[in-house]
Design a protein around this motif. Structure first.
Motif, PDB file in Angstrom:
ATOM      1  N   TRP A  51       0.839  -1.208   0.000  1.00  0.00           N
ATOM      2  CA  TRP A  51       0.000   0.000   0.000  1.00  0.00           C
ATOM      3  C   TRP A  51       0.879   1.265   0.000  1.00  0.00           C
ATOM      4  CZ3 TRP A  51      -0.990   3.786   3.864  1.00  0.00           C
ATOM      5  CH2 TRP A  51      -2.049   4.629   3.567  1.00  0.00           C
ATOM      6  N   VAL A  52       1.926   1.287   0.886  1.00  0.00           N
ATOM      7  CA  VAL A  52       2.820   2.447   0.950  1.00  0.00           C
ATOM      8  C   VAL A  52       3.602   2.583  -0.354  1.00  0.00           C
ATOM      9  CG1 VAL A  52       4.856   3.400   2.124  1.00  0.00           C
ATOM     10  CG2 VAL A  52       2.988   2.458   3.468  1.00  0.00           C
ATOM     11  N   ALA A  53       4.052   1.479  -0.919  1.00  0.00           N
ATOM     12  CA  ALA A  53       4.798   1.521  -2.190  1.00  0.00           C
ATOM     13  C   ALA A  53       3.924   2.051  -3.311  1.00  0.00           C
ATOM     14  CB  ALA A  53       5.328   0.130  -2.533  1.00  0.00           C
ATOM     15  N   GLY A  54       2.629   1.749  -3.274  1.00  0.00           N
ATOM     16  CA  GLY A  54       1.721   2.275  -4.290  1.00  0.00           C
ATOM     17  C   GLY A  54       1.547   3.781  -4.178  1.00  0.00           C
ATOM     18  N   HIS A  55       1.628   4.314  -2.998  1.00  0.00           N
ATOM     19  CA  HIS A  55       1.454   5.762  -2.796  1.00  0.00           C
ATOM     20  C   HIS A  55       2.754   6.547  -2.968  1.00  0.00           C
ATOM     21  CE1 HIS A  55      -2.585   5.047  -1.834  1.00  0.00           C
ATOM     22  NE2 HIS A  55      -2.711   5.724  -0.692  1.00  0.00           N
ATOM     23  N   TYR A  56       3.867   6.002  -2.434  1.00  0.00           N
ATOM     24  CA  TYR A  56       5.119   6.766  -2.398  1.00  0.00           C
ATOM     25  C   TYR A  56       6.230   6.182  -3.269  1.00  0.00           C
ATOM     26  CZ  TYR A  56       2.834   8.858   1.617  1.00  0.00           C
ATOM     27  OH  TYR A  56       1.941   9.495   2.423  1.00  0.00           O
ATOM     28  N   GLY A  57       6.035   5.008  -3.798  1.00  0.00           N
ATOM     29  CA  GLY A  57       7.061   4.371  -4.622  1.00  0.00           C
ATOM     30  C   GLY A  57       7.800   3.312  -3.821  1.00  0.00           C
TER      31      GLY A  57
END
Length: 154
Positions: A51-57
């Protein structure tokens, strides 16, 4: 008397085996529950990473998670170090109380034999007076300023 002792030891050993069996079963259950909980936490961390990788890379998520886990590890070690002194003092107090109880028990166990022996009451009074004198001496001496346990109740 021998039959009674064998009956008591048989009951005790049967109880010990049953208790050991229950403890082993409980340990297995707790290990399986801990493994399932660790797997659940792993999947939650993985889902949060996605989820965090989808938002911030992916790179920012890797750095964030790495720093976060290092901070958690540091906090755990810091809390452990801060509480180590209190645990050591608690162990020392417990050890002191245990040794006192062992000494009293040994003295009470030896009392009938000493009273029955040749020396009788004199054999007991000598050490008892010495113990009382030592207790009075300890009570009236001032504690060391360098002693870290000086202000602590024992």
């Amino acid at each position: 008397m021998g039959m009674l002792a064998s009956l008591i030891s048989g009951l005790a050993s049967g109880e010990a085996v049953a208790a050991l069996r229950r403890a082993r079963m409980a340990a297995i259950v707790y290990v399986l529950a801990a493994l399932a909980a660790l797997c659940g936490v792993g999947f939650l961390v993985g889902a949060t990473y996605i989820w965090v990788a989808g938002h911030y890379g992916p790179i920012a998520a890797c750095f964030g998670f790495g720093v976060g886990f290092l901070v958690i590890a540091g906090l755990v070690l810091l809390i452990h170090q801060l509480s180590a002194g209190a645990r050591a003092r608690r162990r020392a107090r417990r050890r002191h109380a245990d040794m006192k109880a062992v000494g009293i028990t040994a003295a009470l166990a030896a009392l009938p034999a000493l009273l029955k022996g040749r020396g009788g009451l004199g054999t007991i009074l000598g050490p008892a007076i010495a113990l009382a004198a030592y207790a009075i001496y300890r009570e009236n001496t001032k504690p060391d300023a360098d002693d870290p346990d000086a202000g602590e109740a024992k």
